[in-house]
Design an enzyme around this catalytic site. Structure first.
Site, PDB file in Angstrom:
ATOM      1  N   HIS A  63     -38.774  19.530  20.903  1.00  0.00           N
ATOM      2  CA  HIS A  63     -37.413  20.112  21.460  1.00  0.00           C
ATOM      3  C   HIS A  63     -36.463  18.857  21.186  1.00  0.00           C
ATOM      4  CE1 HIS A  63     -39.357  17.856  24.610  1.00  0.00           C
ATOM      5  NE2 HIS A  63     -38.191  17.706  25.351  1.00  0.00           N
ATOM      6  N   HIS A  65     -34.454  17.109  23.411  1.00  0.00           N
ATOM      7  CA  HIS A  65     -34.233  15.926  24.354  1.00  0.00           C
ATOM      8  C   HIS A  65     -34.344  14.728  23.600  1.00  0.00           C
ATOM      9  CE1 HIS A  65     -34.877  18.601  28.044  1.00  0.00           C
ATOM     10  NE2 HIS A  65     -33.498  18.307  27.918  1.00  0.00           N
ATOM     11  N   ASP A  67     -35.580  11.557  23.964  1.00  0.00           N
ATOM     12  CA  ASP A  67     -36.915  10.806  23.746  1.00  0.00           C
ATOM     13  C   ASP A  67     -37.773  11.409  22.664  1.00  0.00           C
ATOM     14  OD1 ASP A  67     -36.758  12.753  26.022  1.00  0.00           O
ATOM     15  OD2 ASP A  67     -38.692  11.973  26.406  1.00  0.00           O
ATOM     16  N   HIS A  68     -37.564  12.689  22.506  1.00  0.00           N
ATOM     17  CA  HIS A  68     -38.223  13.386  21.585  1.00  0.00           C
ATOM     18  C   HIS A  68     -37.970  13.494  20.087  1.00  0.00           C
ATOM     19  CE1 HIS A  68     -41.246  14.677  24.784  1.00  0.00           C
ATOM     20  NE2 HIS A  68     -40.163  14.355  25.352  1.00  0.00           N
ATOM     21  N   HIS A 141     -39.725  25.030  29.199  1.00  0.00           N
ATOM     22  CA  HIS A 141     -39.102  23.686  29.587  1.00  0.00           C
ATOM     23  C   HIS A 141     -37.467  24.200  29.704  1.00  0.00           C
ATOM     24  CE1 HIS A 141     -38.800  19.626  29.776  1.00  0.00           C
ATOM     25  NE2 HIS A 141     -38.022  19.361  28.724  1.00  0.00           N
ATOM     26  N   ASP A 208     -43.403  18.347  26.898  1.00  0.00           N
ATOM     27  CA  ASP A 208     -42.428  18.808  28.104  1.00  0.00           C
ATOM     28  C   ASP A 208     -42.694  20.398  28.191  1.00  0.00           C
ATOM     29  OD1 ASP A 208     -41.991  16.206  27.398  1.00  0.00           O
ATOM     30  OD2 ASP A 208     -39.661  16.361  28.030  1.00  0.00           O
ATOM     31  N   HIS A 266     -46.721  10.161  27.969  1.00  0.00           N
ATOM     32  CA  HIS A 266     -45.341  10.439  28.268  1.00  0.00           C
ATOM     33  C   HIS A 266     -45.288  10.143  29.811  1.00  0.00           C
ATOM     34  CE1 HIS A 266     -41.698  13.235  29.078  1.00  0.00           C
ATOM     35  NE2 HIS A 266     -41.642  13.071  27.785  1.00  0.00           N
TER      36      HIS A 266
END
EC number: 3.1.26.11
Length: 310
Positions: A63, A65, A67-68, A141, A208, A266
């Site tokens: 996805h 976000h 941090d990914h 999510h 997530d 994570h």
């Protein structure tokens, strides 16, 4: 057989810490390299881990976000700079195509034509079906997110004594494996007579998400489950609110799914290093299989193959 292992390039969640980089996971599989969720700093972490852009054949983003995915620009530009010649497939949620486009072309560089975009939509999508099957499955999510499952087809283990008893030797063995039967001295010998089924290896990558059907489907019977455990049980309400799992929930998934090796990652920055053992303790209270609480630059081998079934 070539290496099959997981190289952990980062294991933090939204905020990197002094000891944990943003996400990044390279699953090496018989010469293929599947890079999951390259977060900020992944390119440098690869250098520290001794892997290169040429090791990457897939980029799989769960996805969008930060941090990914904030490491995507560096990875793409490194692929171009290093002159990687083989195709690199890039899977990502189709609903985030505009974010992919921004990341893919985040700055000026001499572009590469090897990236093949594979946007994912719907509840379930099959992305590859060859030496292994790669499936994306919708998760739960606040933004659209997918997990990934890699599965090797089942095979067979040849039985030398049975081959010898039937006079199958040399090139006939390969022909028997290929065709399922061969003629020896006027008699037909079948593959079933000289082999037993060998289960293919399986791995799943679940970031997530709340608990949902997709998590269970991805984890079902895998040898290696890489799964987020952002929160401890005491913060289960926060996990549900923000669309994450606790360590105990991740372990329950593994136990219910018959997972062999549970890999926890994570971790929220709210917890210090003194809290890390609590993630393992909570998971071990639920799951009695092998558990690895990863640290950056860890290498986690896939479990040995399951025994062939007689």
């Amino acid at each position: 057989m070539s290496a099959r292992d997981l190289i952990v390039l980062g294991s933090a969640s939204a905020v990197p810490t002094k000891s944990r980089n943003h996400n990044g996971y390279l699953l090496r599989w018989d010469g293929q390299g599947l890079l999951f969720d390259p977060g900020e700093g992944t390119q440098r972490q690869m250098s520290l881990a001794g892997v290169s852009a040429s090791d990457i054949t897939w980029i799989c983003v769960t996805h969008f976000h930060g941090d990914h995915c904030l490491g995507v620009p560096g990875i793409v530009q490194r692929i171009a700079r290093d002159g990687v010649a083989h195709p690199v497939d890039a899977a990502f949620p189709a609903s985030g195509a505009r974010y992919w486009e921004r990341l893919r072309h985040a700055s000026v560089f001499h572009d590469t034509g090897v990236i093949r975009e594979r946007p994912v939509s719907g509840d379930r999508a099959v992305l590859a079906d060859g030496p292994f099957t790669l499936v994306a499955r919708r998760l739960s999510h606040p933004v659209e997110a997918y997990g990934y499952r890699l599965e090797e087809p089942d095979g067979v283990t040849m039985l030398p004594d049975e081959l010898a008893a039937r006079g199958v030797r040399g090139p006939l063995v390969r022909r028997l494996q290929r065709d399922g039967r061969v003629a020896v001295d006027g008699r037909t010998v079948t593959l079933d007579e000289c082999s037993v089924p060998r289960p293919g290896q399986k791995a799943a990558f679940v970031m997530d998400t709340r608990l949902c059907e997709g998590v269970a489907e991805l984890a079902d019977g895998v040898d290696l489950l890489v799964i987020e455990s952002t929160f401890l049980g005491e913060d289960a309400a926060l996990a549900a609110e923000y669309g994450h799992l606790t360590s105990a929930q991740a372990a329950r998934v593994a136990a219910d799914a018959g997972v062999r090796h549970l890999v926890l990652t994570h971790f929220s920055e709210r917890y210090g290093t003194d809290d890390e053992h609590r993630f393992r303790d909570e998971a071990a209270a639920v799951f009695d299989g092998e558990i690895t609480l990863v640290r950056d630059l860890d290498r986690v081998p896939l479990p040995r193959r399951r025994a062939a079934r007689a």
